[in-house]
Design an enzyme around this catalytic site. Structure first.
Site, PDB file in Angstrom:
ATOM      1  N   ASN A  99       0.840  -1.214   0.000  1.00  0.00           N
ATOM      2  CA  ASN A  99       0.000   0.000   0.000  1.00  0.00           C
ATOM      3  C   ASN A  99       0.875   1.264   0.000  1.00  0.00           C
ATOM      4  O   ASN A  99       0.597   2.229  -0.716  1.00  0.00           O
ATOM      5  CB  ASN A  99      -0.903   0.049   1.241  1.00  0.00           C
ATOM      6  N   THR A 110       0.168  10.533  13.787  1.00  0.00           N
ATOM      7  CA  THR A 110      -1.014  10.889  12.997  1.00  0.00           C
ATOM      8  C   THR A 110      -2.245  10.788  13.902  1.00  0.00           C
ATOM      9  O   THR A 110      -2.410   9.824  14.646  1.00  0.00           O
ATOM     10  CB  THR A 110      -1.160  10.008  11.743  1.00  0.00           C
ATOM     11  N   ARG A 149      -7.748  15.171  13.166  1.00  0.00           N
ATOM     12  CA  ARG A 149      -7.093  16.318  13.821  1.00  0.00           C
ATOM     13  C   ARG A 149      -5.787  16.720  13.137  1.00  0.00           C
ATOM     14  O   ARG A 149      -5.280  17.807  13.347  1.00  0.00           O
ATOM     15  CB  ARG A 149      -6.829  16.000  15.299  1.00  0.00           C
ATOM     16  N   GLY A 150      -5.211  15.801  12.344  1.00  0.00           N
ATOM     17  CA  GLY A 150      -3.952  16.132  11.669  1.00  0.00           C
ATOM     18  C   GLY A 150      -2.794  15.351  12.264  1.00  0.00           C
ATOM     19  O   GLY A 150      -2.955  14.189  12.640  1.00  0.00           O
ATOM     20  N   ASP A 159     -14.158   6.137   4.584  1.00  0.00           N
ATOM     21  CA  ASP A 159     -13.472   4.894   4.933  1.00  0.00           C
ATOM     22  C   ASP A 159     -12.006   5.273   5.190  1.00  0.00           C
ATOM     23  O   ASP A 159     -11.300   5.643   4.252  1.00  0.00           O
ATOM     24  CB  ASP A 159     -13.601   3.913   3.752  1.00  0.00           C
ATOM     25  N   ALA A 199      -6.233   2.806   5.085  1.00  0.00           N
ATOM     26  CA  ALA A 199      -5.092   3.247   4.257  1.00  0.00           C
ATOM     27  C   ALA A 199      -4.824   4.748   4.307  1.00  0.00           C
ATOM     28  O   ALA A 199      -3.955   5.233   3.589  1.00  0.00           O
ATOM     29  CB  ALA A 199      -5.221   2.788   2.810  1.00  0.00           C
ATOM     30  N   ALA A 200      -5.529   5.498   5.178  1.00  0.00           N
ATOM     31  CA  ALA A 200      -5.195   6.925   5.323  1.00  0.00           C
ATOM     32  C   ALA A 200      -3.745   7.052   5.784  1.00  0.00           C
ATOM     33  O   ALA A 200      -2.984   7.892   5.280  1.00  0.00           O
ATOM     34  CB  ALA A 200      -6.133   7.606   6.313  1.00  0.00           C
ATOM     35  N   GLY A 201      -3.344   6.197   6.729  1.00  0.00           N
ATOM     36  CA  GLY A 201      -1.967   6.237   7.234  1.00  0.00           C
ATOM     37  C   GLY A 201      -0.957   5.849   6.151  1.00  0.00           C
ATOM     38  O   GLY A 201       0.154   6.376   6.122  1.00  0.00           O
ATOM     39  N   ASP A 202      -1.332   4.935   5.266  1.00  0.00           N
ATOM     40  CA  ASP A 202      -0.422   4.534   4.180  1.00  0.00           C
ATOM     41  C   ASP A 202      -0.288   5.664   3.160  1.00  0.00           C
ATOM     42  O   ASP A 202       0.812   5.928   2.653  1.00  0.00           O
ATOM     43  CB  ASP A 202      -0.936   3.259   3.497  1.00  0.00           C
ATOM     44  N   ARG A 223     -12.493   8.447   0.569  1.00  0.00           N
ATOM     45  CA  ARG A 223     -12.825   7.480  -0.491  1.00  0.00           C
ATOM     46  C   ARG A 223     -12.833   6.063   0.072  1.00  0.00           C
ATOM     47  O   ARG A 223     -12.109   5.774   1.030  1.00  0.00           O
ATOM     48  CB  ARG A 223     -11.764   7.519  -1.579  1.00  0.00           C
TER      49      ARG A 223
END
Ligand code: ADP
Length: 314
Positions: free
Chosen positions: A55, A231, A235-236, A257, A260-263, A296
């Site tokens: 990812n 992370t 909040r940022g 969803d 994968a935000a962290g990826d 997304r």
């Protein structure tokens, strides 16, 4: 294994190496999750390429990096599909090895109507990626700007990668996921970027307020990394570089969803840090990448391109 042909455009891109897991996620949808001993019928099943390493490699490639993947797939039917998926994202797979007589990394993800899920991970070939493999792939790290590592391959292998990257003069970013206790030597990196629960798993304590995040970032920094970026979802990101603790806010999005935000964040930090030399600027940009991914559905399909991130920042 075949690699994409290097064009002049490719040569001017930041060079990012990713050492990590390559999984096939088998996503099974059912009305309710089975209880122990129960059998339920699935409504659908989908094969979705995943694994934190893969990812993050796709994230960095979409962000404009020339990406080299270092990992292992199995010699089962999934191995070639996983490789093709990385090659389709223009990722150099010459350092992706095949583990003989071993299955590819798999995650069986069962999701019921309420959204509740249950996941079984089979490390498979990822567990076979060894320190010797990294020594053999050392030439792949020569000339790379940043190495990204996570914790879905053995810690001894991750450590060999960190040490090889340092010899090559590359920056190292460690995403300590999934949450685990870490060998002390693994903290010798340029940036560690846990989410809230991973940060707490390492140093303990509570993380509710921004002041808590700053205090936890300082405790993590004391373990050895040159900089810490925790992370914090919507909040940022809390950045502590040994001098100043600063919340770098994200933007407001309708979260659909957050998988994968962290990826997305990690891949974007690697590319923008290599391009600008400014970690603060890289995190500002990576927050936008994480926010886009959270807005997304899905994991790899949700990872944004550099054009999409830039259009949010302008
Ligand atoms: P992980 O997926 O590893 O748990 P986070 O949820 O903390 O990581 O997300 C990584 C980054 O993505 C955050 O630091 C933030 O910049 C961005 N992000 C994640 N969720 C949202 C959201 N709902 N709104 C805005 N930005 C988000």
């Amino acid at each position: 294994m075949s690699s994409p042909i290097t064009s002049p455009d490719e040569r001017s891109k930041p060079r990012i190496a990713v050492l990590g897991s390559i999984n096939m996620d088998l996503v099974i949808r059912c009305d309710h999750l089975p209880k122990p001993g129960e059998t339920v019928a699935a409504r659908s099943m989908a094969e979705v390429p995943g694994g934190k390493g893969a990812n993050q490699a796709v994230a960095a490639a979409r962000c404009g990096g020339a990406v080299q993947m270092i990992g292992r797939v199995g010699d089962d039917g999934f191995g070639q599909k996983l490789l093709n998926n990385l090659l389709d994202a223009s990722i150099d797979c010459s350092a992706v090895l095949t583990a003989q007589g071993c299955e590819s990394g798999l995650a069986i993800v069962s999701v019921e109507n309420s959204g509740e899920n249950a996941i079984i991970v089979i490390p498979g070939a990822n567990a076979r990626l060894s320190a010797e493999d990294i020594h053999r792939a050392e030439s792949s790290l020569a000339g790379c700007d940043v190495l990204m590592v996570q914790l879905e391959t053995p810690q001894a292998t991750v450590l060999a990668g960190i040490q090889a990257a340092k010899r090559a003069g590359a920056k190292v970013i460690l995403d300590p996921a999934p949450a685990a206790s870490l060998r002390d030597e693994l903290f010798d990196v340029d940036l560690i970027c846990p989410n809230e629960s991973e940060a707490i798993a390492i140093v303990g304590g509570r993380l509710e307020t921004i002041d808590d995040a700053a205090a936890i970032a300082k405790r993590l920094h004391a373990k050895g990394p040159a900089a810490v970026a925790i992370t914090l979802g919507a909040r940022g990101t809390m950045l502590y570089d040994g001098a100043t603790a600063e919340l770098i806010p994200s933007i407001k999005v309708d979260a659909v969803d957050t998988t994968a935000a962290g990826d997305a964040f990690a891949g974007a930090v690697a590319v923008r840090w290599a391009q600008t030399g400014s970690l603060r600027q890289a995190i500002r940009w990576a927050n936008l990448a994480g926010a886009l991914a959270a807005s997304r559905a899905g994991a790899q399909p949700s990872l944004p391109t550099h054009q999409q991130i830039d259009s949010l920042s302008s």
